[in-house]
Design an enzyme around this catalytic site. Structure first.
Site, PDB file in Angstrom:
ATOM      1  N   TYR A 192     -24.262  39.910  14.451  1.00 21.52           N
ATOM      2  CA  TYR A 192     -24.294  39.164  13.183  1.00 21.52           C
ATOM      3  C   TYR A 192     -24.055  40.018  11.943  1.00 21.52           C
ATOM      4  O   TYR A 192     -24.006  39.475  10.836  1.00 21.52           O
ATOM      5  CB  TYR A 192     -25.627  38.413  13.063  1.00 21.52           C
TER       6      TYR A 192
ATOM      7  N   HIS B 227     -20.110  29.389  11.568  1.00 24.45           N
ATOM      8  CA  HIS B 227     -20.808  30.303  12.472  1.00 24.45           C
ATOM      9  C   HIS B 227     -20.361  31.718  12.144  1.00 24.45           C
ATOM     10  O   HIS B 227     -19.151  31.963  11.989  1.00 24.45           O
ATOM     11  CB  HIS B 227     -20.494  29.992  13.937  1.00 24.45           C
TER      12      HIS B 227
HETATM   13  O1  CA2 Z   1     -22.827  32.743  14.942  1.00 30.99           O
HETATM   14  C1  CA2 Z   1     -23.620  31.987  14.369  1.00 30.99           C
HETATM   15  O2  CA2 Z   1     -23.693  31.881  13.154  1.00 30.99           O
HETATM   16  C2  CA2 Z   1     -24.616  31.183  15.197  1.00 30.99           C
HETATM   17  O3  CA2 Z   1     -24.752  29.904  14.607  1.00 30.99           O
HETATM   18  C3  CA2 Z   1     -25.923  31.937  15.132  1.00 30.99           C
HETATM   19  C4  CA2 Z   1     -27.012  31.324  16.017  1.00 30.99           C
HETATM   20  C5  CA2 Z   1     -26.514  31.099  17.440  1.00 30.99           C
HETATM   21  O4  CA2 Z   1     -27.503  30.419  18.195  1.00 30.99           O
HETATM   22  C6  CA2 Z   1     -25.230  30.314  17.458  1.00 30.99           C
HETATM   23  O5  CA2 Z   1     -24.796  30.196  18.799  1.00 30.99           O
HETATM   24  C7  CA2 Z   1     -24.170  30.997  16.638  1.00 30.99           C
HETATM   25  C8  CA2 Z   1     -28.218  32.266  16.095  1.00 30.99           C
HETATM   26  C9  CA2 Z   1     -28.811  32.562  14.776  1.00 30.99           C
HETATM   27  C10 CA2 Z   1     -29.844  33.614  15.008  1.00 30.99           C
HETATM   28  O6  CA2 Z   1     -29.634  34.615  14.070  1.00 30.99           O
HETATM   29  C11 CA2 Z   1     -30.194  35.825  14.304  1.00 30.99           C
HETATM   30  C12 CA2 Z   1     -29.854  36.804  13.417  1.00 30.99           C
HETATM   31  C13 CA2 Z   1     -30.368  38.058  13.599  1.00 30.99           C
HETATM   32  C14 CA2 Z   1     -31.228  38.316  14.660  1.00 30.99           C
HETATM   33  C15 CA2 Z   1     -31.568  37.311  15.542  1.00 30.99           C
HETATM   34  C16 CA2 Z   1     -31.051  36.055  15.358  1.00 30.99           C
END
Ligand code: CA2
Length: 148
Positions: free
Chosen positions: A23, A100
């Site tokens: 991310y 996303h």
């Molecule tokens: O890629 C994306 O923006 C997602 O929406 C992010 C979601 C994931 O479940 C989707 O499949 C794709 C997860 C968000 C969690 O974000 C975190 C960021 C840092 C550490 C842990 C989780």
């Protein structure tokens, strides 16, 4: 000035603090600042919110009816699970853009389908946090905002 509701779903409060290899290093505060800057430059106002509670997100979407000119949403994990979130967005009349940070199609199979994409008029994935800016610029153009 048209207001765009910028919604971030569950766990996105952890942005920049965990899993930077997926991310990136930008925090949620950085993303919200990017949205404010981009919106202002494009003749929009951004109302940025994040929640880990699905009912809270649904209530915000209901309240957006008649008040926000568009929604930019990163539904996080709810993208892949939530018909309730889709139903709420279907009851909202203005444009919805789904964003996303990661390219969900290059990841695990369970991330390849998003219930929300059936409602979104545009879907941005894999552009990192820049995807939020791209989504706002699309909405500005779409709504004929002054800066677009
Ligand atoms: O890629 C994306 O923006 C997602 O929406 C992010 C979601 C994931 O479940 C989707 O499949 C794709 C997860 C968000 C969690 O974000 C975190 C960021 C840092 C550490 C842990 C989780």
């Amino acid at each position: 000035m048209p207001t765009i509701l910028v919604l971030n779903g569950p766990n996105l409060n952890l942005l920049g603090l965990r899993q930077p290899e997926i991310y990136g290093h930008a925090t949620l505060a950085d993303v919200e600042a990017l949205c404010q800057r981009t919106a202002r430059g494009a003749g929009l106002a951004a109302d940025c919110r994040q929640t880990n509670h699905e009912g809270v997100m649904i209530d915000w979407i209901h309240a957006a009816r008649g008040t926000a000119s568009g929604i930019l949403i990163n539904p996080g994990g709810w993208s892949h699970t939530s018909v309730a979130l889709l139903d709420a967005l279907n009851a909202y009349e203005a444009p919805v853009v789904e964003v996303h940070i990661s390219n969900i199609h290059r990841r695990e199979a369970f991330r390849h389908h998003s219930h929300i994409s059936a409602r979104a008029e545009a879907v941005i994935a894999g552009c990192g946090v820049q995807g939020y800016a791209l989504g706002l610029l699309h909405l500005a153009e779409r709504l004929g905002a002054a800066g677009a």
